[in-house]
Design an enzyme around this catalytic site. Structure first.
Site, mmCIF file in Angstrom:
data_model
loop_
_atom_site.group_PDB
_atom_site.id
_atom_site.type_symbol
_atom_site.label_atom_id
_atom_site.label_comp_id
_atom_site.label_asym_id
_atom_site.label_seq_id
_atom_site.Cartn_x
_atom_site.Cartn_y
_atom_site.Cartn_z
ATOM 1 N N GLY A 1 0.782 -1.460 -0.055
ATOM 2 C CA GLY A 1 -0.028 -0.070 -0.023
ATOM 3 C C GLY A 1 0.841 1.312 0.040
ATOM 4 O O GLY A 1 2.153 1.253 0.021
ATOM 5 N N SER B 1 -1.141 -9.653 -4.281
ATOM 6 C CA SER B 1 0.224 -9.020 -4.512
ATOM 7 C C SER B 1 1.217 -10.318 -4.647
ATOM 8 O O SER B 1 2.229 -10.061 -4.719
ATOM 9 C CB SER B 1 0.348 -8.175 -3.443
ATOM 10 O OG SER B 1 -0.222 -7.069 -3.280
ATOM 11 N N CYS C 1 -3.593 10.621 10.307
ATOM 12 C CA CYS C 1 -2.400 11.643 9.795
ATOM 13 C C CYS C 1 -3.105 13.252 9.793
ATOM 14 O O CYS C 1 -1.974 14.099 10.445
ATOM 15 C CB CYS C 1 -2.393 11.385 8.272
ATOM 16 S SG CYS C 1 -3.843 11.252 7.603
ATOM 17 N N GLN D 1 -7.093 18.048 2.726
ATOM 18 C CA GLN D 1 -6.387 16.610 2.800
ATOM 19 C C GLN D 1 -5.927 15.865 1.077
ATOM 20 O O GLN D 1 -6.800 16.090 0.586
ATOM 21 C CB GLN D 1 -7.240 15.682 3.362
ATOM 22 C CG GLN D 1 -7.148 16.154 4.785
ATOM 23 C CD GLN D 1 -7.831 15.298 5.724
ATOM 24 O OE1 GLN D 1 -8.606 15.776 6.523
ATOM 25 N NE2 GLN D 1 -7.378 14.005 5.886
ATOM 26 N N SER E 1 -3.492 10.854 -1.052
ATOM 27 C CA SER E 1 -2.552 9.831 -0.572
ATOM 28 C C SER E 1 -3.282 9.148 0.810
ATOM 29 O O SER E 1 -3.165 7.890 1.160
ATOM 30 C CB SER E 1 -1.264 10.050 -0.061
ATOM 31 O OG SER E 1 -1.327 11.533 0.649
ATOM 32 N N ARG F 1 -11.244 16.965 1.208
ATOM 33 C CA ARG F 1 -10.373 16.415 0.519
ATOM 34 C C ARG F 1 -10.024 17.305 -0.720
ATOM 35 O O ARG F 1 -11.134 17.890 -1.363
ATOM 36 C CB ARG F 1 -11.058 15.080 0.181
ATOM 37 C CG ARG F 1 -10.118 14.006 -0.593
ATOM 38 C CD ARG F 1 -9.208 13.268 0.246
ATOM 39 N NE ARG F 1 -9.796 12.170 1.186
ATOM 40 C CZ ARG F 1 -9.055 11.695 1.833
ATOM 41 N NH1 ARG F 1 -7.718 11.919 1.954
ATOM 42 N NH2 ARG F 1 -9.322 10.703 2.586
ATOM 43 N N HIS G 1 -0.779 16.560 3.438
ATOM 44 C CA HIS G 1 -2.213 17.352 3.843
ATOM 45 C C HIS G 1 -1.829 18.656 4.399
ATOM 46 O O HIS G 1 -0.502 19.029 4.816
ATOM 47 C CB HIS G 1 -2.577 16.914 5.212
ATOM 48 C CG HIS G 1 -3.445 15.360 4.866
ATOM 49 N ND1 HIS G 1 -3.624 14.849 3.739
ATOM 50 C CD2 HIS G 1 -3.785 14.437 5.712
ATOM 51 C CE1 HIS G 1 -3.888 13.538 3.752
ATOM 52 N NE2 HIS G 1 -4.113 13.350 4.956
#
Ligand code: A2P
Length: 337
Positions: free
Chosen positions: A17, A45, A133, A160, A163, A239, A246
């Site tokens: 990720g 994966s 975050c 934001q 990501s 967003r 951010h």
């Protein structure tokens, strides 16, 4: 008690990720003493490989028995995956540093920003949580101010990046941008609204009194990290079409009248913070410049013209680094000290 060794077996849960890949880079850059590195993701994966200190490491499928012999798990595969698998890791003797929201508000789990409450790490019972975050990027520059002039209330609006919603969301921003510029309709898969050339209220669920989950996280996590249930926070999370990093417009209601020159001096010495505040050049924090940096950029330091005890700031911080992977690795570094 955590057993000290010269090198540690580390597993990255969600290694493919956006945050997981950043964790690999940061472990390598900071020369974390890794003995064996195990990369865990979904069966999708299998076959993927990553280079770590010049060695190719294949991704393994995350299973209940993936943690044998592992000392530290850096988890970033989503809340439900952490809820399910962290107990197996703890049972196998590992310490989990969890980057999801699964355990953040659990009273038995410390919630840590190393610049603020590193002492809480030692209270862990197998799991240590990494804050959201937006909370980290807000609090790293707010805390040094709070230490000298208590913050009574915070008003914050976020800008934001994609990501924060993961690697697929970053691809969606790129693809939508290409489509719109080519006159094609923008396809939505991850975000509920078009992100390219647009902005919208944060895409987390709306809860009590009309606040979304991201906003409520900022309120509850700040109170837990500061060990202060009295501090008041009024957030609005948005967003924006930025790939990573951010930004946040922050207003602090302080106990005493702030002195801007003194605040600038405090911030210029604070760990994890870089002052970017050039009024003459109209040069202040920008997400493009914060991307790839460890420090949270802080600027637009201003007195509130309408209240003597108010202070305005604008910050940008790399959501994938300090907002996630770096903070988690810094916790691991303290753990092994
Ligand atoms: P995968 O790439 O195999 O889907 P991001 O937040 O950037 O979207 O990343 C999410 C991370 O969590 C990825 O590494 C992803 O692996 C992993 N992940 C998602 N679902 C699972 C699952 N069911 N089991 C293991 N890993 C998962």
């Amino acid at each position: 008690m955590f057993k000290k060794k010269s090198k540690y077996n580390v597993a990255v849960m969600g290694a493919t990720g956006a945050v997981g890949e950043e964790m690999l880079k940061i472990l390598e850059e900071r020369r974390f003493p890794v003995d064996r590195l195990v990369l865990l993701a979904s069966a999708r994966s299998l076959g993927k490989k990553y280079s770590f200190h010049g060695k190719q490491i294949a991704v393994e499928e995350l299973k209940e028995n993936s943690f044998n012999g592992i000392d530290i798990v850096l988890a970033s595969a989503g809340g439900s995956i952490s809820k399910k698998f962290a107990p197996f890791a703890v049972k196998a003797g590992a310490i989990v540093i969890d980057n999801t929201s699964a355990y953040r508000m659990d009273p038995n789990v410390p919630l840590v920003i190393p610049e603020i409450n590193p002492e809480d790490i030692q209270k862990h019972k197998g799991i240590i949580a990494n804050p959201n975050c937006s909370t980290i990027i807000m609090l790293v520059p707010v805390y040094p101010i709070h230490k000298t002039n208590r913050v009574k209330r915070i008003f914050v609006s976020t800008y934001q990046s994609a990501s924060g919603a993961g690697a697929r969301a970053m691809r969606e921003l790129e693809e939508q941008s290409r489509d719109v510029l080519a006159g094609r309709p923008a396809k939505k898969e991850i975000f509920p609204h078009q992100i390219a050339f647009n902005l919208f209220s944060h895409n987390s669920a709306i809860k009590d009194e009309g606040y979304n989950e991201e906003e409520l996280k900022m309120v509850k996590e700040t109170q837990k990290i500061f060990h202060d249930t009295k501090i008041k926070i009024t957030p609005t999370t948005v967003r924006v079409p930025v790939f990573r990093a951010h930004s946040e417009s922050i207003y602090l209601e302080l106990e005493k009248t702030p002195d801007i020159a003194r605040i600038r001096k405090i911030l210029s010495k604070a760990p994890g913070v870089k002052v970017v505040d050039d009024r003459e050049k109209n040069y202040f924090p920008m997400p493009l410049e914060a991307s790839g940096q460890d420090d949270v950029l802080v600027g637009r330091l201003r007195k509130d013209l309408s209240s003597s005890k108010g202070l305005c700031l604008f910050v940008s911080g790399d959501q994938l680094r300090k907002g996630a992977a770096l903070n988690a690795v810094q916790i691991a570094e303290i753990l092994i000290q």
